[in-house]
Design a protein around this motif. Structure first.
Motif, short mmCIF file in Angstrom:
data_model
loop_
_atom_site.label_atom_id
_atom_site.label_comp_id
_atom_site.label_asym_id
_atom_site.label_seq_id
_atom_site.Cartn_x
_atom_site.Cartn_y
_atom_site.Cartn_z
N LYS A 179 0.82 -1.21 0.00
CA LYS A 179 0.00 0.00 0.00
C LYS A 179 0.85 1.25 0.00
O LYS A 179 1.90 1.29 0.66
CB LYS A 179 -0.85 0.07 1.28
CG LYS A 179 -1.96 -0.92 1.38
CD LYS A 179 -2.70 -0.67 2.70
CE LYS A 179 -3.61 -1.82 3.05
NZ LYS A 179 -4.21 -1.65 4.40
N LEU A 219 -3.87 10.85 7.88
CA LEU A 219 -3.98 9.74 6.94
C LEU A 219 -4.28 8.44 7.68
O LEU A 219 -3.93 8.28 8.84
CB LEU A 219 -2.68 9.57 6.16
CG LEU A 219 -2.23 10.78 5.34
CD1 LEU A 219 -1.07 10.39 4.44
CD2 LEU A 219 -3.38 11.31 4.51
N LEU A 273 0.07 5.25 0.88
CA LEU A 273 -0.96 6.18 1.31
C LEU A 273 -0.98 7.41 0.43
O LEU A 273 0.03 7.80 -0.14
CB LEU A 273 -0.72 6.60 2.76
CG LEU A 273 -0.69 5.48 3.78
CD1 LEU A 273 -0.69 6.05 5.19
CD2 LEU A 273 -1.87 4.54 3.60
N ASP A 274 -2.16 7.99 0.36
CA ASP A 274 -2.30 9.22 -0.41
C ASP A 274 -2.89 10.31 0.46
O ASP A 274 -3.69 10.05 1.35
CB ASP A 274 -3.21 8.95 -1.60
CG ASP A 274 -3.28 10.14 -2.52
OD1 ASP A 274 -2.32 10.34 -3.27
OD2 ASP A 274 -4.28 10.88 -2.46
N ASP A 275 -2.48 11.53 0.19
CA ASP A 275 -2.92 12.64 1.03
C ASP A 275 -4.40 12.95 0.85
O ASP A 275 -5.01 13.63 1.67
CB ASP A 275 -2.10 13.89 0.73
CG ASP A 275 -2.37 14.40 -0.67
OD1 ASP A 275 -2.21 13.61 -1.62
OD2 ASP A 275 -2.75 15.56 -0.82
N GLU A 276 -4.99 12.50 -0.23
CA GLU A 276 -6.42 12.73 -0.44
C GLU A 276 -7.24 11.64 0.24
O GLU A 276 -8.46 11.61 0.13
CB GLU A 276 -6.77 12.74 -1.93
CG GLU A 276 -6.01 13.75 -2.76
CD GLU A 276 -6.30 15.16 -2.30
OE1 GLU A 276 -7.34 15.41 -1.69
OE2 GLU A 276 -5.44 16.04 -2.55
N GLY A 277 -6.55 10.73 0.89
CA GLY A 277 -7.27 9.67 1.56
C GLY A 277 -7.69 8.56 0.63
O GLY A 277 -8.79 8.04 0.72
N GLY A 278 -6.83 8.21 -0.28
CA GLY A 278 -7.09 7.04 -1.11
C GLY A 278 -5.94 6.09 -0.93
O GLY A 278 -5.02 6.37 -0.16
N LEU A 279 -5.96 5.00 -1.62
CA LEU A 279 -4.85 4.08 -1.56
C LEU A 279 -4.25 3.93 -2.93
O LEU A 279 -4.94 3.96 -3.94
CB LEU A 279 -5.31 2.70 -1.11
CG LEU A 279 -5.39 2.42 0.38
CD1 LEU A 279 -5.72 0.96 0.61
CD2 LEU A 279 -4.08 2.78 1.05
N ASN A 338 4.59 4.47 7.95
CA ASN A 338 4.28 4.98 6.63
C ASN A 338 4.59 6.45 6.53
O ASN A 338 4.01 7.26 7.24
CB ASN A 338 2.78 4.81 6.36
CG ASN A 338 2.52 3.68 5.41
OD1 ASN A 338 2.80 3.81 4.23
ND2 ASN A 338 2.02 2.56 5.94
N LEU A 339 5.49 6.78 5.64
CA LEU A 339 5.87 8.17 5.52
C LEU A 339 5.62 8.68 4.11
O LEU A 339 6.14 8.13 3.14
CB LEU A 339 7.36 8.33 5.89
CG LEU A 339 7.94 9.73 5.73
CD1 LEU A 339 7.13 10.75 6.50
CD2 LEU A 339 9.37 9.75 6.23
N LEU A 340 4.79 9.70 4.02
CA LEU A 340 4.51 10.31 2.74
C LEU A 340 5.02 11.74 2.74
O LEU A 340 4.61 12.56 3.56
CB LEU A 340 2.99 10.32 2.47
CG LEU A 340 2.56 11.04 1.20
CD1 LEU A 340 3.01 10.28 -0.04
CD2 LEU A 340 1.05 11.25 1.18
N ASN A 397 3.90 13.63 6.04
CA ASN A 397 2.89 12.91 6.80
C ASN A 397 3.43 11.58 7.27
O ASN A 397 3.76 10.72 6.46
CB ASN A 397 1.69 12.64 5.90
CG ASN A 397 0.54 13.55 6.23
OD1 ASN A 397 -0.09 13.35 7.26
ND2 ASN A 397 0.30 14.54 5.40
N LEU A 398 3.47 11.41 8.56
CA LEU A 398 4.01 10.17 9.08
C LEU A 398 2.99 9.45 9.94
O LEU A 398 2.48 9.99 10.92
CB LEU A 398 5.27 10.46 9.90
CG LEU A 398 5.93 9.27 10.59
CD1 LEU A 398 6.21 8.15 9.60
CD2 LEU A 398 7.22 9.70 11.25
N LEU A 399 2.66 8.24 9.53
CA LEU A 399 1.72 7.42 10.30
C LEU A 399 2.45 6.19 10.82
O LEU A 399 2.99 5.40 10.05
CB LEU A 399 0.56 6.97 9.41
CG LEU A 399 -0.43 6.02 10.07
CD1 LEU A 399 -1.23 6.74 11.15
CD2 LEU A 399 -1.38 5.40 9.03
N GLY A 441 -6.68 3.82 3.82
CA GLY A 441 -6.95 4.71 2.71
C GLY A 441 -8.18 5.55 2.91
O GLY A 441 -8.96 5.74 2.01
N GLY A 442 -8.36 6.04 4.10
CA GLY A 442 -9.45 6.99 4.33
C GLY A 442 -8.82 8.22 4.94
O GLY A 442 -7.62 8.29 5.10
N LEU A 443 -9.65 9.17 5.27
CA LEU A 443 -9.12 10.36 5.93
C LEU A 443 -9.74 10.48 7.30
O LEU A 443 -10.89 10.13 7.51
CB LEU A 443 -9.48 11.61 5.14
CG LEU A 443 -8.56 12.04 4.01
CD1 LEU A 443 -9.01 13.39 3.48
CD2 LEU A 443 -7.13 12.13 4.50
#
Lengths: 136, 136
Positions: A66, B68, A68-74, A125-127, B125-127, B72-74
């Motif tokens: 996976k 995040l 992660l995306d900042d828009e909340g998608g995968l 997870n780092l974006l 963004n770090l989760l 994959g949601g917000l």
DNA sequence: CTGTGTGCAAACACTTTGCAGGTGT
DNA sequence: ACACCTGCAAAGTGTTTGCACACAG
């Protein structure tokens, strides 16, 4: 036997035309892909539902991971050689360019983070968002 | 004038019953909330669409920030005092506990990451997932 | 041959848009 | 009074489930 055939076998997956097709798309693209991205790259008559299941299977078997995306998608990206059905070894940074919109795996380790007492880290997870080398 | 009234004013927002209600929910919960979480906490007759718009407004004005999620949601969490309509100063780690499922903002800075030549970071963004102090 | 993958249909969930009327300032 | 917020209806989009058939091993 083709490269993608081998890959599928290595991950305990039956080799079917659909899966090969999806895998080809991943191999052709160096960046992470969303479900929609893949759907657009598939032959127009390919079943949408099957794609959902294919991606889920790839994920479960450890062929992709996976993103992660900042828009909340995968999004999904191929795993590197350190990954197999047995386990993953992901500790790299994901970078999303705000100009071209592409998200890719960088060969940069996520540094260790010191957490407060009592917290235990299992997955990280780092974006990072910004401008990539092509858009600079 | 109540606390949430003040907060709304500070962020250039009209104070309405719905917004106060949503804000209360954030204030009562120390962890990040998804749209669904909030919807469940609202009076059952509260309009779903209005909630979408309320969250979007809160986000735009800088009252809350995105968190995040690995699925994959917000989610959304209140910003701290460093944030205003003018700008954000988020550089903290988000932690999701795989046991209780709660995601919260930790008071831990994200370390600087050295990117390859040509990449420029704007937002990070770090989760981190694992077990939290309450579930240990 | 057998278990798994696929395609189709339908249900379900999520999100957005437009508009008429209500409300905060 | 005016601009903005809300509620409703409807459409659009994304995702899941069940089942019958096809196919890889």
């Amino acid at each position: 036997m083709s490269h993608s055939d081998h890959l599928l076998k290595n991950f305990d997956l039956r080799s079917t035309p659909g899966r090969q097709e999806v895998l080809q798309i991943f191999l052709k693209n160096s960046h992470a892909l969303s479900h929609g991205d893949i759907e657009r790259s598939m032959p127009k008559d390919f079943d949408r539902v099957t794609l959902y299941r294919t991606l889920k299977t790839f994920l479960d078997k450890g062929l992709v991971h996976k993103v992660l995306d900042d828009e909340g998608g995968l999004k999904y990206a191929l795993c590197n050689n350190n990954c197999s059905t047995q386990g993953h070894h992901h500790n790299h940074v994901h970078f999303k360019c705000t100009i071209c919109g592409q998200t890719s795996c960088l060969d940069v380790e996520i540094p260790g983070i010191k957490l407060p007492k009592g917290y235990k880290s299992v997955e990280t997870n780092l974006l990072i968002q910004g401008t990539c080398v092509n858009c600079a």
